[in-house]
Motif scaffolding. Sequence first.
Motif, PDB file in Angstrom:
ATOM      1  N   PRO A   1       0.871  -1.218   0.072  1.00 18.43           N
ATOM      2  CA  PRO A   1      -0.201  -0.170  -0.059  1.00 18.43           C
ATOM      3  C   PRO A   1       0.923   1.388   0.187  1.00 18.43           C
ATOM      4  O   PRO A   1       1.922   1.191   0.517  1.00 18.43           O
ATOM      5  N   LEU A   2       0.481   2.318  -0.807  1.00 22.34           N
ATOM      6  CA  LEU A   2       1.011   3.462  -0.583  1.00 22.34           C
ATOM      7  C   LEU A   2       0.989   4.371   0.316  1.00 22.34           C
ATOM      8  O   LEU A   2      -0.197   4.219   1.269  1.00 22.34           O
ATOM      9  N   ASN A   3       1.850   4.819   1.062  1.00 25.73           N
ATOM     10  CA  ASN A   3       1.651   5.704   2.364  1.00 25.73           C
ATOM     11  C   ASN A   3       1.423   7.187   2.122  1.00 25.73           C
ATOM     12  O   ASN A   3       1.347   7.703   0.847  1.00 25.73           O
ATOM     13  N   GLN A   4       1.125   7.717   3.129  1.00 28.73           N
ATOM     14  CA  GLN A   4       0.785   9.450   2.821  1.00 28.73           C
ATOM     15  C   GLN A   4       1.782  10.109   2.223  1.00 28.73           C
ATOM     16  O   GLN A   4       1.613  10.970   1.379  1.00 28.73           O
ATOM     17  N   MET A   5       3.068   9.737   2.361  1.00 26.01           N
ATOM     18  CA  MET A   5       4.171  10.489   1.811  1.00 26.01           C
ATOM     19  C   MET A   5       4.147  10.236   0.547  1.00 26.01           C
ATOM     20  O   MET A   5       4.392  11.286  -0.516  1.00 26.01           O
ATOM     21  N   ASP A   6       4.161   9.049   0.080  1.00 29.34           N
ATOM     22  CA  ASP A   6       4.130   8.622  -1.269  1.00 29.34           C
ATOM     23  C   ASP A   6       2.641   9.372  -1.976  1.00 29.34           C
ATOM     24  O   ASP A   6       3.014   9.894  -3.220  1.00 29.34           O
ATOM     25  N   THR A   7       1.579   9.495  -1.559  1.00 24.30           N
ATOM     26  CA  THR A   7       0.380   9.966  -2.203  1.00 24.30           C
ATOM     27  C   THR A   7       0.613  11.476  -2.300  1.00 24.30           C
ATOM     28  O   THR A   7       0.336  11.994  -3.330  1.00 24.30           O
ATOM     29  N   GLY A   8       1.388  12.127  -1.354  1.00 23.80           N
ATOM     30  CA  GLY A   8       1.411  13.650  -1.385  1.00 23.80           C
ATOM     31  C   GLY A   8       2.588  13.955  -2.233  1.00 23.80           C
ATOM     32  O   GLY A   8       2.439  14.756  -3.132  1.00 23.80           O
ATOM     33  N   LEU A   9       3.550  13.046  -2.432  1.00 21.50           N
ATOM     34  CA  LEU A   9       4.554  13.354  -3.693  1.00 21.50           C
ATOM     35  C   LEU A   9       4.047  13.132  -4.875  1.00 21.50           C
ATOM     36  O   LEU A   9       4.399  13.965  -5.663  1.00 21.50           O
ATOM     37  N   LEU A  10       3.340  12.105  -5.156  1.00 20.00           N
ATOM     38  CA  LEU A  10       2.838  11.848  -6.223  1.00 20.00           C
ATOM     39  C   LEU A  10       1.829  12.752  -6.943  1.00 20.00           C
ATOM     40  O   LEU A  10       1.602  13.267  -8.035  1.00 20.00           O
ATOM     41  N   SER A  11       0.946  13.427  -5.888  1.00 20.17           N
ATOM     42  CA  SER A  11       0.046  14.649  -6.125  1.00 20.17           C
ATOM     43  C   SER A  11       0.727  15.577  -6.710  1.00 20.17           C
ATOM     44  O   SER A  11       0.344  16.286  -7.606  1.00 20.17           O
ATOM     45  N   LEU A  12       1.954  15.948  -6.041  1.00 23.26           N
ATOM     46  CA  LEU A  12       2.542  17.221  -6.368  1.00 23.26           C
ATOM     47  C   LEU A  12       3.543  17.003  -7.714  1.00 23.26           C
ATOM     48  O   LEU A  12       3.193  17.818  -8.667  1.00 23.26           O
ATOM     49  N   PHE A  13       3.685  15.663  -8.028  1.00 21.41           N
ATOM     50  CA  PHE A  13       4.348  15.190  -9.520  1.00 21.41           C
ATOM     51  C   PHE A  13       3.361  15.325 -10.415  1.00 21.41           C
ATOM     52  O   PHE A  13       3.564  15.817 -11.566  1.00 21.41           O
ATOM     53  N   THR A  14       2.087  14.968 -10.142  1.00 19.10           N
ATOM     54  CA  THR A  14       1.053  15.160 -11.026  1.00 19.10           C
ATOM     55  C   THR A  14       0.750  16.615 -11.414  1.00 19.10           C
ATOM     56  O   THR A  14       0.411  16.742 -12.876  1.00 19.10           O
ATOM     57  N   GLU A  15       0.836  17.504 -10.675  1.00 17.99           N
ATOM     58  CA  GLU A  15       0.651  18.932 -10.853  1.00 17.99           C
ATOM     59  C   GLU A  15       1.570  19.347 -11.850  1.00 17.99           C
ATOM     60  O   GLU A  15       1.471  20.077 -12.930  1.00 17.99           O
TER      61      GLU A  15
END
Length: 505
Positions: A273-287
């Motif tokens: 499972p993805l952790n909170q840090m993973d999802t935060g960085l991926l959201s930033l990268f998506t932008e």
Amino acid sequence: MDDQILIIDDDDLLPPQERQAGWKVMIVDDEPEVHRITKITLSKFEFDNKPIDFLHAYSAAEAKALLATTPDVALLLLDVVMEADHAGLEVVKFVRDELQNKMVRIVLRTGQPGQAPEDDVVTNYDINDYKDKTELTSQKLRTLLRASLRSYRDIRTLESNRQGLEKVIEASKGIFEQRALRQFVEGAQTQLSALLNLEESQIYDVKHLAYEVRDQVLEPLLSDEPVLRLSEAPAILRHAMSKETNVYDGNQMVLYCQNARHHLLFHIETTRPLNQMDTGLLSLFTENIIVALENIRLNEVIGDNQREIIYRIGELVETRSKESGLHVKRVALYTELFCQLLGMNEERCELIKRASPLHDIGKVGIPDAILHKPGKLTPEEWEIMKTHAQLGQDMLSGSDLALFQIGATIAGSHHEKWNGSGYPRGLSGDAIPLEGRIVALADVFDALGSDRCYKQAWPLDRVLELIEAERGQHFDPQLVTLMLANLDKFLDIREQHKDIYVGEH
């Protein structure tokens, strides 16, 4: 049997793959009893639902060797006096100065505080606490561990986030350097894999697919996966489409990217499972991906506009010559096919294709009486006609645009001949720019097979007979071989873009 207490840890009974990794705490002391008592006292201790994994060293030398190979020690319970009076302090210097490990928490424990006065040690050495062994009761030892591990955890989180942000910046740089959609998607997938492999959040065996959405159909990019109807796509893809946002669900995620021209989905599956840090960085990268995708769109718009302008210019020249404007499109497509057969990369093929319609732009400087003459030109008129090659090169030279630079090369060299008898400079063989050699054959092949104001189209067998006869004379032998070996592809282009003679009969 002696009176020593035998402690069996429940985790020791679990298979290795089921045992949870714990906080690494290293005990460095030359007294075995200190090791035994410390381990007994903390045998059931947990912090953040993780147990303690003890490491043991009985001298400063052992501690240095173990620390050099174990960079993720969270806490060092360090005796001062061991094989030497200040052995423990030497370990501190080794950790901070040589290993450059600023994250491990170091607590000095000494039974001889007079040997290393607290004020001096705290002032001169990068330690986090100083304790007299006599004051470390069981409760105080647990309190010390909680405080130290909390500090270590927070420092590691900050460091992981720092590393993650660096990776986002580096990954974004790689994405922004891409100028074509295919390279953009390849780069995005590569950078996503790199971004997910953070030290604290390793994701192995990352599997990812990229789709472009077209009329409720998902077309896979860079893979041989079948086309998916949106109604039949995995639920996570449909969810991302309905919400128009990223979706994170356990060990899967979908990155949602859309602009006015492209609608992309990146579907990624991981082994944990993805952790909170993973999802935060991926959201930033998506932008950043979306901004980069918009750059791709703008580049495509510029490319489309350039292509349209070049074709219009080429058509204008051909119309002035009373020939169909489709000639320049066919020559451009023949040129692209040659470039592909020669193994050029996609970007280079596209650039030469775009520039090829400019090959005869110099004809705008040729008088109508010569350009439109239906019969054979006089020697003087022919000399004037030949100047169009140099005129074209001169018109396009000096531009900072790669498109016009290649266009200048093509305009000035597409009438050179392999044997050196061409014009304007009489170049021969490989001294003729490859772009000029390609357009020379493409232009003649199309011109011979098309109606012109001064002739009717030749039959195919006569065209091929002449091209074969001019192998190594007019034309580059390798290009002739490529054309004849792939003739069906050239004929397909000619058939799909047929024109009608528009001159006077």
